[in-house]
Design an enzyme around this catalytic site. Structure first.
Site, PDB file in Angstrom:
ATOM      1  N   HIS A 107      43.021 -82.369  32.379  1.00  0.00           N
ATOM      2  CA  HIS A 107      43.250 -83.426  31.357  1.00  0.00           C
ATOM      3  C   HIS A 107      42.965 -82.926  30.180  1.00  0.00           C
ATOM      4  O   HIS A 107      41.534 -82.891  29.693  1.00  0.00           O
ATOM      5  CB  HIS A 107      42.576 -84.517  31.771  1.00  0.00           C
ATOM      6  CG  HIS A 107      42.560 -85.891  30.948  1.00  0.00           C
ATOM      7  ND1 HIS A 107      41.568 -86.963  31.177  1.00  0.00           N
ATOM      8  CD2 HIS A 107      43.552 -86.153  29.925  1.00  0.00           C
ATOM      9  CE1 HIS A 107      42.038 -87.861  30.279  1.00  0.00           C
ATOM     10  NE2 HIS A 107      42.860 -87.506  29.275  1.00  0.00           N
ATOM     11  N   MET A 113      37.639 -81.498  26.201  1.00  0.00           N
ATOM     12  CA  MET A 113      37.435 -82.397  25.305  1.00  0.00           C
ATOM     13  C   MET A 113      37.001 -81.320  23.947  1.00  0.00           C
ATOM     14  O   MET A 113      36.240 -80.181  24.166  1.00  0.00           O
ATOM     15  CB  MET A 113      36.198 -83.280  25.387  1.00  0.00           C
ATOM     16  CG  MET A 113      36.440 -84.241  26.719  1.00  0.00           C
ATOM     17  SD  MET A 113      35.131 -85.387  26.623  1.00  0.00           S
ATOM     18  CE  MET A 113      35.681 -86.217  28.112  1.00  0.00           C
ATOM     19  N   ASP A 154      38.123 -82.711  32.742  1.00  0.00           N
ATOM     20  CA  ASP A 154      38.089 -83.346  31.450  1.00  0.00           C
ATOM     21  C   ASP A 154      37.796 -82.398  30.409  1.00  0.00           C
ATOM     22  O   ASP A 154      36.653 -81.794  30.296  1.00  0.00           O
ATOM     23  CB  ASP A 154      37.292 -84.464  31.392  1.00  0.00           C
ATOM     24  CG  ASP A 154      37.825 -85.692  32.260  1.00  0.00           C
ATOM     25  OD1 ASP A 154      38.768 -85.990  31.903  1.00  0.00           O
ATOM     26  OD2 ASP A 154      36.812 -86.193  33.078  1.00  0.00           O
ATOM     27  N   HIS A 201      39.451 -83.119  39.059  1.00  0.00           N
ATOM     28  CA  HIS A 201      39.807 -83.638  37.769  1.00  0.00           C
ATOM     29  C   HIS A 201      39.036 -82.970  36.797  1.00  0.00           C
ATOM     30  O   HIS A 201      37.797 -83.140  36.772  1.00  0.00           O
ATOM     31  CB  HIS A 201      39.834 -85.253  37.692  1.00  0.00           C
ATOM     32  CG  HIS A 201      40.341 -85.776  36.340  1.00  0.00           C
ATOM     33  ND1 HIS A 201      41.681 -85.823  36.322  1.00  0.00           N
ATOM     34  CD2 HIS A 201      39.767 -86.102  35.428  1.00  0.00           C
ATOM     35  CE1 HIS A 201      41.994 -86.443  34.754  1.00  0.00           C
ATOM     36  NE2 HIS A 201      40.749 -86.511  34.570  1.00  0.00           N
ATOM     37  N   MET A 230      44.888 -93.974  30.758  1.00  0.00           N
ATOM     38  CA  MET A 230      43.468 -94.129  30.433  1.00  0.00           C
ATOM     39  C   MET A 230      43.096 -95.509  30.496  1.00  0.00           C
ATOM     40  O   MET A 230      43.810 -96.508  29.764  1.00  0.00           O
ATOM     41  CB  MET A 230      42.973 -93.564  29.093  1.00  0.00           C
ATOM     42  CG  MET A 230      43.275 -92.077  28.896  1.00  0.00           C
ATOM     43  SD  MET A 230      41.977 -91.144  30.066  1.00  0.00           S
ATOM     44  CE  MET A 230      40.363 -91.900  29.913  1.00  0.00           C
ATOM     45  N   MET A 274      42.059 -83.616  26.533  1.00  0.00           N
ATOM     46  CA  MET A 274      41.771 -84.417  25.312  1.00  0.00           C
ATOM     47  C   MET A 274      41.690 -83.768  24.053  1.00  0.00           C
ATOM     48  O   MET A 274      40.382 -83.587  23.602  1.00  0.00           O
ATOM     49  CB  MET A 274      40.600 -85.300  25.768  1.00  0.00           C
ATOM     50  CG  MET A 274      40.939 -86.278  26.756  1.00  0.00           C
ATOM     51  SD  MET A 274      39.481 -87.062  27.582  1.00  0.00           S
ATOM     52  CE  MET A 274      39.189 -85.817  28.661  1.00  0.00           C
ATOM     53  N   PHE A 281      34.069 -90.065  27.112  1.00  0.00           N
ATOM     54  CA  PHE A 281      32.930 -90.083  28.102  1.00  0.00           C
ATOM     55  C   PHE A 281      33.070 -90.522  29.350  1.00  0.00           C
ATOM     56  O   PHE A 281      34.031 -91.649  29.413  1.00  0.00           O
ATOM     57  CB  PHE A 281      31.771 -91.069  27.359  1.00  0.00           C
ATOM     58  CG  PHE A 281      31.360 -90.670  25.713  1.00  0.00           C
ATOM     59  CD1 PHE A 281      30.473 -89.209  25.589  1.00  0.00           C
ATOM     60  CD2 PHE A 281      32.202 -91.183  24.673  1.00  0.00           C
ATOM     61  CE1 PHE A 281      30.149 -88.831  24.509  1.00  0.00           C
ATOM     62  CE2 PHE A 281      32.015 -90.464  23.652  1.00  0.00           C
ATOM     63  CZ  PHE A 281      30.877 -89.579  23.278  1.00  0.00           C
ATOM     64  N   ASP A 290      42.502 -93.266  34.974  1.00  0.00           N
ATOM     65  CA  ASP A 290      41.336 -92.508  34.747  1.00  0.00           C
ATOM     66  C   ASP A 290      40.266 -93.303  33.801  1.00  0.00           C
ATOM     67  O   ASP A 290      40.810 -93.712  32.651  1.00  0.00           O
ATOM     68  CB  ASP A 290      41.831 -91.443  34.170  1.00  0.00           C
ATOM     69  CG  ASP A 290      40.807 -90.298  33.738  1.00  0.00           C
ATOM     70  OD1 ASP A 290      39.460 -90.762  33.993  1.00  0.00           O
ATOM     71  OD2 ASP A 290      40.954 -89.532  33.013  1.00  0.00           O
ATOM     72  N   GLY A 291      39.249 -93.736  34.160  1.00  0.00           N
ATOM     73  CA  GLY A 291      38.239 -94.492  33.530  1.00  0.00           C
ATOM     74  C   GLY A 291      37.712 -95.740  34.047  1.00  0.00           C
ATOM     75  O   GLY A 291      38.685 -96.648  34.260  1.00  0.00           O
TER      76      GLY A 291
HETATM   77  C1  DX5 Z   1      37.153 -89.934  30.121  1.00  0.00           C
HETATM   78  C2  DX5 Z   1      37.472 -89.050  30.969  1.00  0.00           C
HETATM   79  C3  DX5 Z   1      37.348 -89.469  32.660  1.00  0.00           C
HETATM   80  C4  DX5 Z   1      36.168 -89.685  32.982  1.00  0.00           C
HETATM   81  C5  DX5 Z   1      36.062 -90.763  33.877  1.00  0.00           C
HETATM   82  O1  DX5 Z   1      37.197 -89.269  28.685  1.00  0.00           O
HETATM   83  O2  DX5 Z   1      38.836 -88.704  30.727  1.00  0.00           O
HETATM   84  O3  DX5 Z   1      38.027 -88.582  33.491  1.00  0.00           O
HETATM   85  O4  DX5 Z   1      35.408 -88.507  33.346  1.00  0.00           O
HETATM   86  O5  DX5 Z   1      34.742 -90.976  34.107  1.00  0.00           O
HETATM   87  P1  DX5 Z   1      34.223 -92.567  34.947  1.00  0.00           P
HETATM   88  O6  DX5 Z   1      35.047 -92.459  36.315  1.00  0.00           O
HETATM   89  O7  DX5 Z   1      32.829 -92.518  34.977  1.00  0.00           O
HETATM   90  O8  DX5 Z   1      34.889 -93.511  34.027  1.00  0.00           O
HETATM   91 ZN    ZN Z   2      40.073 -87.290  32.433  1.00  0.00          ZN
END
Ligand code: DX5
Ligand code: ZN
Length: 227
Positions: free
Chosen positions: A66, A37, A35, A33, A137, A68, A143, A175-176
């Site tokens: 993903h 941002m 992320d 996965h 989410m 964001m 984060f 996710d999260g």
């Molecule tokens: C958050 C991300 C997640 C994050 C999950 O913004 O989309 O993918 O990395 O991290 P954990 O598993 O530590 O909550």
């Molecule tokens: Zn993610």
């Protein structure tokens, strides 16, 4: 149902990223996965297409990207060309999601719609038949390492019912804040793909961690887990 474990490289050691990705694959992870941002949609900056391209070179696992970012339509092509297998766009960030799903498919990737913890599930209901994946989410994005927001669990269950009413397989990703303590709850509420950032990369022994996740799923959720 097929369960998938998707370590989020946001929590990996970026100085040893290739090694971390290889170790996740060797440990038995199913997807990686990623992320992305932009500092606008979320208050953090992370990974761009060049890093996705580098990750794609060191693993044969599918890359679940993903986004964001505001106006994600701008970035579909660069991430698809970099090797993304799935591209997730936030319903809160795009005006014409269907147009983006079409473009993602034309680029040879799987479209995914993503929604934030406070976004009502109804906002994506009409889009479920159009995607290959829905990502819920369970923390506010931006984060790793946050606690799962438990009020999101009924939303997972509701979306799972909409997915099951479709005639084809659509993945439901959580996710999260997913860790050994919250895994059973999210799985029992219908998730079949588990993004894990901090829980995976801080576990110390990735292989043992994957074994524990699979054992929990098999024991408590579905005897045919992992198929
Ligand atoms: C958050 C991300 C997640 C994050 C999950 O913004 O989309 O993918 O990395 O991290 P954990 O598993 O530590 O909550
Ligand atoms: Zn993610």
């Amino acid at each position: 149902m097929s369960f998938r474990i998707a370590p989020s490289i946001l929590s990996a050691d970026f100085g040893r990223l290739a090694e971390e990705v290889r170790a996740a694959e060797q440990a038995g992870a199913d997807w990686i996965h990623v992320d992305v941002m932009d500092g606008h949609f979320v208050p953090n900056l992370s990974i761009g297409p060049a890093v996705v391209e580098a990750v794609a070179k060191v693993t044969s696992l599918p890359l679940d990207v993903h986004l964001m970012v505001e106006d994600p339509a701008r970035f579909l092509k660069p991430f698809a060309r970099a090797g993304a297998n799935t591209i997730g766009i936030h319903v809160e960030a795009c005006r014409q999601p269907q147009r983006s799903f079409d473009e993602i498919r034309e680029l040879g990737a799987r479209p995914c719609i993503v929604l934030n913890p406070e976004t009502p599930p109804e906002s994506i209901r009409a889009l479920v038949p159009e995607v290959d994946q829905v990502l819920v989410m369970t923390v506010n994005p931006g984060f790793g390492g946050q606690d799962l927001i438990r009020t999101t669990l009924p939303k997972l269950a509701e979306i799972r019912r909409w997915i099951d009413a479709q005639e084809r397989a659509i993945d439901l990703v959580v996710d999260g804040g997913v860790c050994l303590e919250t895994l059973e709850d999210v799985a029992l509420n219908g998730a079949n793909v588990f993004v894990m950032g901090s829980a995976f990369f801080q576990s110390g022994d990735y292989k043992l961690f994957v074994e524990r996740v699979r054992a929990l799923l098999e024991a408590h959720v579905d005897p045919s887990a992992g198929g």
